[in-house]
Scaffold this active site. Structure first.
Site, PDB file in Angstrom:
ATOM      1  N   ASP A   6      81.697  93.050 -43.424  1.00 21.91           N
ATOM      2  CA  ASP A   6      80.688  92.522 -43.326  1.00 21.91           C
ATOM      3  C   ASP A   6      79.109  93.402 -43.229  1.00 21.91           C
ATOM      4  O   ASP A   6      79.734  94.529 -42.561  1.00 21.91           O
ATOM      5  CB  ASP A   6      80.351  91.315 -42.391  1.00 21.91           C
ATOM      6  CG  ASP A   6      79.399  90.269 -42.565  1.00 21.91           C
ATOM      7  OD1 ASP A   6      79.152  90.165 -44.017  1.00 21.91           O
ATOM      8  OD2 ASP A   6      79.056  89.376 -41.858  1.00 21.91           O
ATOM      9  N   GLU A  53      81.192  94.247 -48.263  1.00 18.74           N
ATOM     10  CA  GLU A  53      80.132  93.035 -48.426  1.00 18.74           C
ATOM     11  C   GLU A  53      78.779  94.006 -48.480  1.00 18.74           C
ATOM     12  O   GLU A  53      78.141  94.172 -47.777  1.00 18.74           O
ATOM     13  CB  GLU A  53      80.153  92.230 -47.241  1.00 18.74           C
ATOM     14  CG  GLU A  53      79.227  90.922 -47.568  1.00 18.74           C
ATOM     15  CD  GLU A  53      77.839  91.018 -47.057  1.00 18.74           C
ATOM     16  OE1 GLU A  53      76.782  90.644 -47.691  1.00 18.74           O
ATOM     17  OE2 GLU A  53      77.800  91.479 -45.761  1.00 18.74           O
ATOM     18  N   ASP A 109      78.239  81.468 -47.226  1.00 18.09           N
ATOM     19  CA  ASP A 109      76.892  81.354 -46.699  1.00 18.09           C
ATOM     20  C   ASP A 109      76.107  80.948 -47.877  1.00 18.09           C
ATOM     21  O   ASP A 109      74.815  80.679 -47.816  1.00 18.09           O
ATOM     22  CB  ASP A 109      76.619  82.917 -46.430  1.00 18.09           C
ATOM     23  CG  ASP A 109      76.904  83.354 -45.246  1.00 18.09           C
ATOM     24  OD1 ASP A 109      76.877  82.303 -44.183  1.00 18.09           O
ATOM     25  OD2 ASP A 109      76.833  84.616 -45.182  1.00 18.09           O
TER      26      ASP A 109
END
Length: 210
Positions: A6, A53, A109
């Site tokens: 992430d 990401e 998300d």
């Protein structure tokens, strides 16, 4: 299996805020460890399956770090057609993809495809319809056009959230960033995974060589 790292841009630069600060106004940018960290990981652990990401505000130096690492970056179709979410919309249009990437219709998300499509800005809606030549697709079927677009792309890996295969609306959204109290609660109801849906998924994955 793969590890998704992430906020990959933090390995290039990250924003440092002094301990105890009441807000971020006294913060500043610091250089991250860069490619040296990932070279060391390879030395110690060997080649590992990693997804970078690289969403959000992406600079040229972040792009270079993703490229130098060899890790696939992420492409989110919703970002390609939504001027609210990204200043780099062209990065997410499939004709600009390289093979070494992972395409998603949306992530945990994002809103679901159907929920997102309902509130799309009119100009963004026109762009998506021109791009896919699908102005006549009924809204109840629109998610399949985006699923096809993802599956047909050159991306090495394609990930479709189950809510998008099911054509569900915003009530099935998993997470709204920076909010509390109503996230990670969606559960699939028994009976949603029908033979008809399985056959449709099988047909498309076979058609596009997935």
């Amino acid at each position: 299996d793969a590890v998704r790292i992430d906020h990959f841009r933090g390995f290039d630069q990250y924003y440092s805020i002094p301990y105890g600060a009441e807000d971020a106004t006294r913060g500043h940018w610091e250089q991250g460890p860069g490619i040296d960290l990932f070279n060391r990981v390879r030395q110690v652990l060997g080649e590992k399956e990693v997804i970078a990401e690289d969403l959000g505000y992406v600079t040229d130096s972040v792009r270079k770090l993703v490229y130098d690492s060899g890790f696939p970056g992420m492409k989110v179709l919703e970002f390609a057609f939504d001027s609210r979410d990204s200043g780099c919309a062209s990065d997410y249009l499939p004709h600009n993809y390289e093979k070494n990437c992972v395409v998603y219709t949306g992530t945990h998300d994002n809103d679901t495809l159907c929920g997102w499509y309902k509130v799309l800005d009119p100009e963004d809606l026109k762009l998506s319809q021109k791009y896919m030549n699908n102005a006549n697709t009924p809204k109840r079927q629109i998610h399949w056009d985006f699923i096809r677009l993802a599956l047909a792309s050159v991306a090495d890996l394609c990930i479709i959230p189950l809510q998008d295969y099911l054509g569900l609306g915003s009530e099935a959204r998993i997470n709204t960033p920076s909010t509390l109290g109503n996230n990670w609660r969606w559960r699939m109801k028994q009976g949603c995974l029908t033979k008809e849906l399985a056959d449709q998924i099988r047909e498309l994955t076979t058609l596009y060589g997935r």
